[in-house]
Write a protein that holds these residues in place. Structure first.
Motif, mmCIF file in Angstrom:
data_model
loop_
_atom_site.group_PDB
_atom_site.id
_atom_site.type_symbol
_atom_site.label_atom_id
_atom_site.label_comp_id
_atom_site.label_asym_id
_atom_site.label_seq_id
_atom_site.Cartn_x
_atom_site.Cartn_y
_atom_site.Cartn_z
ATOM 1 N N SER A 1 -2.931 8.664 -0.442
ATOM 2 C CA SER A 1 -2.447 8.246 0.875
ATOM 3 C C SER A 1 -2.508 6.722 0.988
ATOM 4 N N THR A 2 -1.749 6.191 1.932
ATOM 5 C CA THR A 2 -1.788 4.741 2.135
ATOM 6 C C THR A 2 -3.166 4.316 2.642
ATOM 7 N N HIS B 1 0.813 -1.218 0.000
ATOM 8 C CA HIS B 1 0.000 0.000 0.000
ATOM 9 C C HIS B 1 0.849 1.271 0.000
ATOM 10 N N GLN B 2 2.002 1.219 0.620
ATOM 11 C CA GLN B 2 2.900 2.385 0.598
ATOM 12 C C GLN B 2 3.359 2.656 -0.838
ATOM 13 N N SER C 1 -5.330 3.904 -0.324
ATOM 14 C CA SER C 1 -5.005 2.654 -1.014
ATOM 15 C C SER C 1 -5.666 1.476 -0.301
ATOM 16 N N ARG C 2 -5.552 1.435 1.000
ATOM 17 C CA ARG C 2 -6.170 0.352 1.773
ATOM 18 C C ARG C 2 -7.692 0.367 1.620
ATOM 19 N N SER D 1 0.511 3.998 -2.914
ATOM 20 C CA SER D 1 0.232 5.404 -2.602
ATOM 21 C C SER D 1 1.206 6.319 -3.335
#
Length: 185
Positions: free
Chosen positions: A161-162, A151-152, A165-166, A155
């Protein structure tokens, strides 16, 4: 002890084709294209959601890659370098068509192992269901599940942002479940 030279000869062929392609050899470019077209098409198809757009983006990505091939110094990096170009072209095409929309979401509860829910479904059914979800959901789902980004990384790639994404991933899974349950009943 038997030594397997197939990987070594594959790497040698790839290096040779890259070297020749860097010198403008069209036949070598064609061979290099044929070595990677199927895998790169699969990425484009999953990202774009239909065959026509996938083919268009794929061609643009290969043209771009061949025009920048002289900048690639380490031939070992070619597969990842090409994959990143293909992904970037997919994302750019989605943005240009104004189909790409990410919604900032509040934090989504951690669901534990994020891949655990997929084991019960056949991959072909999931891929077909992915064509029926929003581009934003599909993009994050592809990058996370099929391309292996966390996810990082997602992003950073998508400029979100992460937590977004999540959230997109979580919502994509839910939409896929809904589409699959409709198709089953």
């Amino acid at each position: 002890m038997k030594i397997d030279y197939s990987l070594e000869s594959e790497n040698h062929l790839q290096h040779y084709l890259i070297e020749r392609s860097q010198k403008g050899d069209r036949k070598a470019q064609g061979e290099l294209y044929h070595l990677y077209v199927k895998n790169m098409y699969n990425i484009c198809r999953r990202m774009m959601g239909n065959d026509d757009d996938a083919s268009d983006v794929l061609q643009d990505a290969f043209v771009h890659a061949f025009s920048k091939l002289n900048k690639l110094n380490d031939k070992e990096l070619f597969p990842g370098w090409l994959k990143r170009i293909v992904l970037n072209h997919c994302i750019d095409a989605l943005r240009k068509r104004k189909q790409f929309e990410m919604f900032e979401n509040k934090e989504v509860e951690d669901e534990g192992n994020e891949n655990s829910d997929w084991s019960g479904y056949q991959i072909k059914r999931i891929l077909k269901a992915m064509d029926n979800i929003s581009v934003g959901y599909r993009t994050v789902l592809n990058l996370y599940v099929f391309e292996g980004y966390d996810h990082q990384e997602i992003s950073e790639i998508l400029n979100i942002s992460t937590s977004t994404s999540r959230a997109q991933y979580s919502k994509a899974k839910e939409k896929i479940r809904q589409v699959l349950s409709i198709n089953v009943n």
